[in-house]
Design a protein around this motif. Structure first.
Motif, PDB file in Angstrom:
ATOM      1  N   GLY A  60       0.825  -1.211   0.000  1.00 22.40           N
ATOM      2  CA  GLY A  60       0.000   0.000   0.000  1.00 22.40           C
ATOM      3  C   GLY A  60       0.859   1.262   0.000  1.00 22.40           C
ATOM      4  N   LYS A  61       1.883   1.255   0.832  1.00 22.51           N
ATOM      5  CA  LYS A  61       2.776   2.413   0.913  1.00 22.51           C
ATOM      6  C   LYS A  61       3.526   2.630  -0.407  1.00 22.51           C
ATOM      7  CE  LYS A  61       6.933   2.386   3.049  1.00 22.51           C
ATOM      8  NZ  LYS A  61       7.889   2.189   4.153  1.00 22.51           N
ATOM      9  N   MET A  62       4.038   1.533  -0.958  1.00 20.02           N
ATOM     10  CA  MET A  62       4.854   1.664  -2.158  1.00 20.02           C
ATOM     11  C   MET A  62       4.013   2.050  -3.382  1.00 20.02           C
ATOM     12  SD  MET A  62       7.732   1.448  -0.888  1.00 20.02           S
ATOM     13  CE  MET A  62       8.657   1.743  -2.386  1.00 20.02           C
ATOM     14  N   LYS A  63       2.746   1.633  -3.387  1.00 19.23           N
ATOM     15  CA  LYS A  63       1.883   2.054  -4.500  1.00 19.23           C
ATOM     16  C   LYS A  63       1.801   3.571  -4.533  1.00 19.23           C
ATOM     17  CE  LYS A  63      -2.211   0.154  -5.503  1.00 19.23           C
ATOM     18  NZ  LYS A  63      -3.408  -0.749  -5.396  1.00 19.23           N
ATOM     19  N   LYS A  64       1.723   4.188  -3.362  1.00 19.38           N
ATOM     20  CA  LYS A  64       1.710   5.653  -3.304  1.00 19.38           C
ATOM     21  C   LYS A  64       3.019   6.230  -3.815  1.00 19.38           C
ATOM     22  CE  LYS A  64      -1.416   6.988   0.317  1.00 19.38           C
ATOM     23  NZ  LYS A  64      -1.405   6.996   1.769  1.00 19.38           N
ATOM     24  N   VAL A  65       4.124   5.702  -3.262  1.00 22.55           N
ATOM     25  CA  VAL A  65       5.453   6.213  -3.645  1.00 22.55           C
ATOM     26  C   VAL A  65       5.652   6.072  -5.152  1.00 22.55           C
ATOM     27  CG1 VAL A  65       7.940   5.802  -3.419  1.00 22.55           C
ATOM     28  CG2 VAL A  65       6.462   5.751  -1.380  1.00 22.55           C
ATOM     29  N   TYR A  66       5.408   4.870  -5.668  1.00 21.38           N
ATOM     30  CA  TYR A  66       5.631   4.622  -7.091  1.00 21.38           C
ATOM     31  C   TYR A  66       4.659   5.418  -7.949  1.00 21.38           C
ATOM     32  CZ  TYR A  66       8.564   0.596  -5.729  1.00 21.38           C
ATOM     33  OH  TYR A  66       9.535  -0.206  -5.206  1.00 21.38           O
ATOM     34  N   GLY A  67       3.406   5.518  -7.489  1.00 20.22           N
ATOM     35  CA  GLY A  67       2.409   6.270  -8.254  1.00 20.22           C
ATOM     36  C   GLY A  67       2.828   7.738  -8.407  1.00 20.22           C
ATOM     37  N   GLU A  68       3.371   8.303  -7.341  1.00 22.15           N
ATOM     38  CA  GLU A  68       3.854   9.687  -7.422  1.00 22.15           C
ATOM     39  C   GLU A  68       5.031   9.813  -8.390  1.00 22.15           C
ATOM     40  OE1 GLU A  68       2.572  10.581  -2.825  1.00 22.15           O
ATOM     41  OE2 GLU A  68       4.693  10.848  -3.407  1.00 22.15           O
ATOM     42  N   ARG A  69       5.934   8.859  -8.315  1.00 25.18           N
ATOM     43  CA  ARG A  69       7.095   8.910  -9.202  1.00 25.18           C
ATOM     44  C   ARG A  69       6.649   8.799 -10.665  1.00 25.18           C
ATOM     45  NH1 ARG A  69      11.585   5.584  -5.539  1.00 25.18           N
ATOM     46  NH2 ARG A  69      11.510   7.158  -3.888  1.00 25.18           N
ATOM     47  N   ARG A  70       5.661   7.944 -10.884  1.00 25.21           N
ATOM     48  CA  ARG A  70       5.123   7.796 -12.230  1.00 25.21           C
ATOM     49  C   ARG A  70       4.563   9.134 -12.732  1.00 25.21           C
ATOM     50  NH1 ARG A  70       0.500   6.122 -14.865  1.00 25.21           N
ATOM     51  NH2 ARG A  70       0.960   4.746 -16.632  1.00 25.21           N
ATOM     52  N   GLN A  71       3.839   9.829 -11.850  1.00 22.61           N
ATOM     53  CA  GLN A  71       3.275  11.127 -12.230  1.00 22.61           C
ATOM     54  C   GLN A  71       4.375  12.133 -12.538  1.00 22.61           C
ATOM     55  OE1 GLN A  71       0.388  12.037 -13.203  1.00 22.61           O
ATOM     56  NE2 GLN A  71      -0.310   9.951 -12.815  1.00 22.61           N
ATOM     57  N   VAL A  72       5.401  12.146 -11.712  1.00 21.54           N
ATOM     58  CA  VAL A  72       6.527  13.056 -11.956  1.00 21.54           C
ATOM     59  C   VAL A  72       7.157  12.753 -13.310  1.00 21.54           C
ATOM     60  CG1 VAL A  72       8.856  13.692 -11.197  1.00 21.54           C
ATOM     61  CG2 VAL A  72       7.002  13.449  -9.508  1.00 21.54           C
ATOM     62  N   LEU A  73       7.347  11.479 -13.600  1.00 16.43           N
ATOM     63  CA  LEU A  73       7.962  11.098 -14.867  1.00 16.43           C
ATOM     64  C   LEU A  73       7.084  11.551 -16.034  1.00 16.43           C
ATOM     65  CD1 LEU A  73      10.090   9.688 -16.545  1.00 16.43           C
ATOM     66  CD2 LEU A  73       9.020   7.489 -16.023  1.00 16.43           C
ATOM     67  N   LEU A  74       5.776  11.317 -15.928  1.00 20.58           N
ATOM     68  CA  LEU A  74       4.869  11.705 -17.006  1.00 20.58           C
ATOM     69  C   LEU A  74       4.890  13.211 -17.229  1.00 20.58           C
ATOM     70  CD1 LEU A  74       1.857   9.323 -16.245  1.00 20.58           C
ATOM     71  CD2 LEU A  74       3.316   9.286 -18.292  1.00 20.58           C
ATOM     72  N   SER A  75       4.837  13.983 -16.136  1.00 20.86           N
ATOM     73  CA  SER A  75       4.774  15.437 -16.321  1.00 20.86           C
ATOM     74  C   SER A  75       6.118  15.983 -16.796  1.00 20.86           C
ATOM     75  CB  SER A  75       4.283  16.121 -15.041  1.00 20.86           C
ATOM     76  OG  SER A  75       5.183  15.881 -13.992  1.00 20.86           O
ATOM     77  N   THR A  76       7.219  15.361 -16.362  1.00 23.34           N
ATOM     78  CA  THR A  76       8.516  15.823 -16.841  1.00 23.34           C
ATOM     79  C   THR A  76       8.698  15.515 -18.329  1.00 23.34           C
ATOM     80  OG1 THR A  76       9.354  15.305 -14.637  1.00 23.34           O
ATOM     81  CG2 THR A  76      10.987  15.883 -16.294  1.00 23.34           C
ATOM     82  N   LEU A  77       8.216  14.352 -18.737  1.00 17.17           N
ATOM     83  CA  LEU A  77       8.281  14.013 -20.164  1.00 17.17           C
ATOM     84  C   LEU A  77       7.505  15.048 -20.982  1.00 17.17           C
ATOM     85  CD1 LEU A  77       7.836  10.132 -20.029  1.00 17.17           C
ATOM     86  CD2 LEU A  77       9.778  11.337 -21.066  1.00 17.17           C
ATOM     87  N   LYS A  78       6.334  15.384 -20.461  1.00 18.21           N
ATOM     88  CA  LYS A  78       5.481  16.374 -21.124  1.00 18.21           C
ATOM     89  C   LYS A  78       6.220  17.716 -21.242  1.00 18.21           C
ATOM     90  CE  LYS A  78       1.245  17.887 -22.327  1.00 18.21           C
ATOM     91  NZ  LYS A  78       0.770  17.495 -23.625  1.00 18.21           N
ATOM     92  N   GLU A  79       6.843  18.081 -20.137  1.00 18.41           N
ATOM     93  CA  GLU A  79       7.553  19.362 -20.062  1.00 18.41           C
ATOM     94  C   GLU A  79       8.677  19.440 -21.101  1.00 18.41           C
ATOM     95  OE1 GLU A  79      10.517  21.223 -16.705  1.00 18.41           O
ATOM     96  OE2 GLU A  79       8.788  20.036 -16.013  1.00 18.41           O
ATOM     97  N   TYR A  80       9.464  18.353 -21.223  1.00 18.44           N
ATOM     98  CA  TYR A  80      10.624  18.399 -22.110  1.00 18.44           C
ATOM     99  C   TYR A  80      10.294  18.004 -23.544  1.00 18.44           C
ATOM    100  CZ  TYR A  80      14.013  19.375 -18.465  1.00 18.44           C
ATOM    101  OH  TYR A  80      14.734  19.984 -17.488  1.00 18.44           O
ATOM    102  N   PHE A  81       9.398  17.005 -23.699  1.00 18.17           N
ATOM    103  CA  PHE A  81       9.185  16.471 -25.039  1.00 18.17           C
ATOM    104  C   PHE A  81       7.829  16.840 -25.634  1.00 18.17           C
ATOM    105  CE2 PHE A  81      12.440  13.649 -23.252  1.00 18.17           C
ATOM    106  CZ  PHE A  81      13.381  13.635 -24.270  1.00 18.17           C
TER     107      PHE A  81
END
Lengths: 463, 463
Positions: B358-379
């Motif tokens: 449960g804890k890691m789903k939160k951690v990983y889910g946030e990281r996934r969001q960061v990755l998606l928004s950073t990709l959007k920002e750069y590419f």
């Protein structure tokens, strides 16, 4: 319509229960392709759950493609999902529990009571605490460098063997080591030459890989190297320090002949050194490896000197095989867990292994004496001893008698576990008059009681 | 005569040093066959050691057959012991250390910092203390019963999967599970059908066993089951919950088709469920296993939900395969160590795994969001996302671009670890415009920095 009772106390969520009910009805055809599911409101009322719960269950069915949902239209069952129900045949699934023996002379079983369990626990705790977090990830197929260095240092001080820690590869025990080495050395159409008799488990390890083998006879000195010549082989498997099961020490002349054979035929020798640490008179025998590190692959294990559950062994490999080993181990089971490796490294570093072996040599040596004198007491001169005074079992011959698998089964029915040498023979018969008695795990009293039982059973058999 | 200096401070005993000196001279021919050794008195004086020490060294040489001793006659070197000295070729023996990356988007790497290490340590200690001493011996090839029961209970509460603990077999991770399952299912002349692209490591596991494989194409929904028909096969390997690497969830229709194919051809399906615990919207996808436990072999692992060094995975096997599995595991590497098994059983029993996931789903889910928004920002809109919102990596397509092994090597030279999907393809080309970005182990900052570096490198490449 639904006739279904949801389990409100279950650990399975209500939405998943609804999902499963619907999925099962789709798969068994009760909800056929094209059929509309009830509206979420309708089903929520029927099942007395919130509409949201039904919504989530439908969502699961949609994601997994059991139903199709279109805006404004009812959710319908997808095509082609009906599966015949096939019942799995009823099978005996229990592992057959090992029967309890009144006399258990099995071989290869170290004593598990004398192991310094508390010390090990302290070390395990310490090394766990100190473990770098990278080692909780993948730490590589060769094993922890500090363990390999400690093994090299221990081999040097205990057997005078000079080994480069970079040639040591940690394995999950000796069986895995031989499983992998056989994989490295296998060549299409060439045989693995193997001592006969040999450990039946090792033979099975080679046979399970589908590799052809050829037996080479063994006498009281070990492998009869004169039978090697002319054989088309890819490897030779030997136990030169203490032949299993007959106990011989391979003499220097045969060692030299074996190495010459390997050199001339461009093949490798697998040296299985499974228990030579326990030698009761004099020092451990020097490994064959010392005579040619380029041709001999040395396999060692801590299952006997410590305990089998540790699952740590090692191989010493010539440089030419390093890269292929790393690849093979990676794609077989990746690596050992690091926790036992780190504890063992510390156990070696603090010389606790040396002390434990010293202690156990005394314990085992006494048990061996008790076994010998009890055999004398019950069987007089009817038997003779084979092999070197080492290891955790005796091989004894009863001239004129024959022990076979039927004898083994009969003795087991009488509560006695004892192994005829022929159980480990590839070609049966030559050693039919010999028995193996494992004693490492037995207290003196158990040994005496066991031999009394064996004596009674054998007299009964021979009447 | 001897010109030898004994090392009096060495950990190797003086007798063993003398033994080695004499043995080496015998093997290299300096002491030829038939030559008499000096008397023990003579050598003791020359080397300034006690006569007893020399006696013991001679005893070692006699036991190992290097010299022959007869009552009243001098001890002489045995025949046929001379061996040419062969130097091992000098080889690069170091494991090449993994280079340090400034941006490390490798896949399959869970976060090792958030693991509740202290809790685990407490549990390890407790379960070690409570472990019955029999479990320090051999505890069987199937794994500890209490762990199997806890896994069954956890599969039920987390995935709604009803499994008999007697059908669960513990393994040393998923790689070993697949290595062994492939061995069970292999039939001479028949192929293993495998998703393409698939995890290259799993492909290597099958290839290292020498088994022929045939690729079956994958699209955004996973295995394209229409390509199965007519194939002569012994098994199918699939990742239906979250296709690796492209991320599709195999829809129910294809699941049913796959099971029908397996039934009609009398073969088994290997279901590799490597990371479906981490699904960021909705519940974990139901395993294919639920649809036909008689045809599907489910492979699970704790490497991703806990940590890779644990080396614990499991298979759920139909009863028809139990006996052969036990035999195969026994002769491959016997069993897992019990210590991690006992700790994991307790970790499951106390629901700590559920909480950790449960804890890691939160951690990983946030990281996934960061990755998606950073990709959007750069590419910007130059890329599109593939697959379900699950697991520890993204698959993204850049229409018009091509990523190949040369791109991977080039990026690595620039300190960036990123994997083209084609690296995992059997037939190259079809997915050449896709990249894999593992994010589970990366902090949000590392993700942002990494994408910035990747962007700079890709722009440079395209100039």
């Amino acid at each position: 319509m639904w006739g279904v009772e949801l389990q409100r106390q279950s650990e399975v969520s209500l939405k998943r229960q609804i999902y499963r009910m619907l999925r099962d009805r789709i798969l068994n055809g009760k909800l056929p392709a094209g059929e509309a599911l009830p509206s979420t409101r309708e089903l929520a009322e029927a099942l007395k759950v919130s509409r949201n719960t039904v919504n989530e269950a439908y969502e699961m069915l949609i994601v997994e493609g059991f139903v199709l949902s279109r805006q404004g239209a009812p959710t319908r069952v997808a095509e082609g999902l009906r599966l015949e129900k096939i019942a799995e045949p009823a099978l005996q699934k229990e592992e057959v529990p090992a029967p309890a023996f009144r006399a258990d002379f099995r071989t290869g079983q170290p004593d598990l009571q004398h192991f310094p369990r508390y010390q090990w626990q302290q070390i395990l705790q310490k090394t766990f605490k100190e473990m770098p977090s990278t080692e909780f990830g993948y730490s590589g197929p060769q094993g922890l460098p500090r363990l390999r260095e400690e093994i090299a240092a221990w081999l040097y001080r205990s057997k005078g063997l000079a080994v480069d820690a970079r040639d040591i590869f940690i394995t999950a025990g000796a069986t895995q080591a031989l499983h992998l080495v056989a994989g490295l050395l296998h060549k299409e159409g060439k045989k693995i030459l193997i001592e006969d008799p040999c450990n039946i488990g090792i033979l099975q390890t080679f046979l399970h890989k589908g590799y052809p083998i050829a037996p080479i006879p063994v006498d009281e000195q070990g492998l009869r190297t004169e039978y090697l010549n002319g054989k088309e082989a890819c490897a030779v498997y030997v136990t030169p320090s203490h032949q299993f099961p007959l106990g011989g020490i391979l003499p220097a002349g045969r060692r030299a002949a074996l190495i010459r054979f390997a050199r001339e035929n461009g093949l490798y020798i697998m040296e299985d050194d499974y228990d030579s640490e326990f030698r009761y008179y004099g020092d451990p025998v020097a490994p064959l490896y010392a005579m040619d590190p380029g041709r001999v692959i040395y396999v060692g294990t801590f299952s006997k000197v410590l305990f089998p559950a540790l699952r740590i062994g090692y191989v010493i490999l010539p440089g030419a095989l390093h890269e292929r080993w790393r690849s093979l181990r990676t794609y077989t089971d990746v690596q050992n867990p690091p926790f036992e490796q780190a504890a063992l490294a510390e156990f070696l570093h603090t010389r606790k292994l040396d002390r434990h072996i010293g202690k156990m040599k005394k314990v085992y040596g006494e048990r061996r004496q008790v076994l010998l004198s009890t055999l004398k007491e019950y069987f007089g001169d009817a038997w003779s001893l084979w092999g070197d005074a080492a290891g955790l079992h005796l091989a004894i011959a009863f001239p004129g008698l024959r022990f076979d698998d039927a004898f083994m089964i009969g003795s087991r029915q009488n509560g006695i576990r004892v192994t005829p040498v022929d159980h480990h023979s590839i070609r049966k018969g030559e050693h039919a008059n010999k028995l193996l008695l494992g004693y490492g795990h037995l207290k003196p009293d158990e040994i005496r009681k066991g031999i009394a039982l064996l004596h009674r059973f054998m007299n009964y058999k021979n009447e």
